[in-house]
Design a protein around this motif. Structure first.
Motif, PDB file in Angstrom:
ATOM      1  N   ASP A  97       0.801  -1.222   0.000  1.00 52.84           N
ATOM      2  CA  ASP A  97       0.000   0.000   0.000  1.00 52.84           C
ATOM      3  C   ASP A  97       0.838   1.279   0.000  1.00 52.84           C
ATOM      4  N   GLU A  98       2.159   1.155   0.033  1.00 51.99           N
ATOM      5  CA  GLU A  98       3.024   2.330  -0.039  1.00 51.99           C
ATOM      6  C   GLU A  98       3.301   2.680  -1.494  1.00 51.99           C
ATOM      7  N   GLU A  99       3.253   3.957  -1.825  1.00 52.24           N
ATOM      8  CA  GLU A  99       3.448   4.392  -3.201  1.00 52.24           C
ATOM      9  C   GLU A  99       4.915   4.396  -3.610  1.00 52.24           C
ATOM     10  N   VAL A 100       5.802   4.797  -2.673  1.00 52.63           N
ATOM     11  CA  VAL A 100       7.219   4.976  -3.002  1.00 52.63           C
ATOM     12  C   VAL A 100       8.055   3.969  -2.227  1.00 52.63           C
ATOM     13  N   PRO A 101       8.935   3.238  -2.910  1.00 51.81           N
ATOM     14  CA  PRO A 101       9.804   2.287  -2.203  1.00 51.81           C
ATOM     15  C   PRO A 101      10.764   2.996  -1.258  1.00 51.81           C
TER      16      PRO A 101
END
Length: 389
Positions: A181-185
């Protein structure tokens, strides 16, 4: 040809890359229904590498292919001759509602002998994000008689998967790691990732392509420090973690369990250990290991004896993951020929899925979803109640 040889490849160069690590092989090219000039060009290219013996079969009677179907009609495409459909999409620049991109991407799975429902499922999992809603709807209807319901599919570079505190953790090839659910690694290591494991909710461990250990989050402990130091001189080939234990596979076929009570080891495979997964149940730790020998073994650190493999195929295991689901403990395994199987309790036959591109990672989430990662896509599949048809 890749299907014939049990590897995944979409181009002649990809085929060579998949085969060069093994012993020399013989491949057979059947010219029926193909352009003779293209067959000759392919044979010449493959022979030039000196690693393959290429046999061109004598021409046979040309099969009656007929006219290609309407390439924008999912029902017609899934029911037609797959080689005819492939050639038609190659010759047509139109997107056909997203079907062309999906078909050419997943073609190695689609040309296998199978019914329209299974082709519809593979196509739906490979559709580009801008595919037409009517195409998605038609494929969803067609795939209703498969053992799977496609929960979601999204563009995503995947190198490794695991589950931490119930959340799917995705590691990308460039060394980034994040929950789904996180957009940016989150940047974790400058090296390419081979495997990821969760020691606890805050501490994620990564194995890089050199076989060295990296920690993301949490705090360094004597255990993680000792494992990292060991892998500096003895690189690992696979990684898992659970219940204050870090598990590492090596190129000789052994699995090493580093824990607070010391080191336990077992020689489980002939050749490299390629995948590991661990599940803790109280004081009991259950380890699944996959190898280049195509076998999957189950092992508990400290337990003696050598048991037969729980599953085995004549292709290297490329990924596996074991987890608890509402139906009970489940095991997902992927092999180098592109096949993924989900083993469920109480189900005699494992549920198969072939996405088409090479599988990089698999995971089973606590809600029972099978997650399959390739180099550019991540899909979630839910087993249908009753197993489908």
């Amino acid at each position: 040809m890749a299907n014939q040889l049990g590897v995944v490849a979409g181009t002649p160069a990809g085929l060579l890359a998949a085969l060069l690590s093994g012993a020399p092989r013989t491949v057979r090219l059947a010219p029926a229904g193909q352009d003779p000039a293209e067959i000759a060009e392919l044979a010449s290219l493959l022979r030039g590498f000196g690693h393959l013996r290429v046999v061109v079969e004598p021409p046979a009677d040309e099969p009656e292919h007929g006219q290609p179907p309407d390439l924008a009609d999912p029902d017609a495409v899934c029911a037609a001759d797959p080689l005819l459909v492939t050639a038609a999409y190659e010759a047509s620049p139109d997107a056909h509602g997203g079907l062309r991109a999906a078909w050419l991407r997943a073609g190695q799975s689609l040309i296998r002998d199978q019914g329209p429902a299974r082709r519809a499922l593979v196509l739906m999992a490979s559709l580009p994000p801008d595919a037409e809603p009517r195409v998605r709807g038609a494929l969803a209807r067609l795939s209703g008689r498969t053992p799977w319901a496609l929960e979601w599919s999204r563009p995503c570079q995947v190198a490794a998967l695991t589950v931490a505190a119930g959340a799917l953790v995705v590691a990308d090839p460039a060394g980034g790691v994040r929950t789904l659910d996180e957009e940016v690694p989150r940047t974790s290591t400058p090296f390419r990732t081979r495997a990821v494991a969760a020691l606890d909710e805050e501490t994620w461990l990564l194995l890089d392509e050199r076989g060295r250990l990296h920690r993301h989050g949490g705090t360094e402990t004597p255990l993680t420090k000792a494992v990292a130091a060991t892998l500096e001189s003895h690189p690992g080939t696979a990684l898992a973690a659970a219940a204050d234990t870090v598990l590492v596979g090596d190129r000789m076929g052994s699995v090493h369990a580093f824990g607070l009570d010391g080191l336990h080891q077992a020689a489980l495979h002939s050749g490299r250990v390629t995948a590991l997964s661990a599940v803790a149940d109280g004081a009991c730790l259950t380890v699944h290991s996959g190898g280049g020998d195509g076998a999957v073994h189950i092992w508990s650190p400290g337990a003696g004896g050598h048991r037969p493999p729980v599953t085995e195929r004549p292709y290297p295991v490329v990924a596996l993951h074991a987890g608890r689901t509402p139906a009970g403990p489940a095991l997902a395994v992927a092999w180098a020929d592109g096949l993924v199987r989900l083993h469920l309790p109480g189900v005699r036959r494992a549920l198969p899925f072939r996405p088409g591109p090479a599988v990089r990672a698999v995971a089973v989430t606590p809600d029972g979803t099978l997650c399959v990662g390739t180099e550019d896509t991540l899909v979630g599949l839910r087993p249908r109640q009753g197993g489908g048809h």
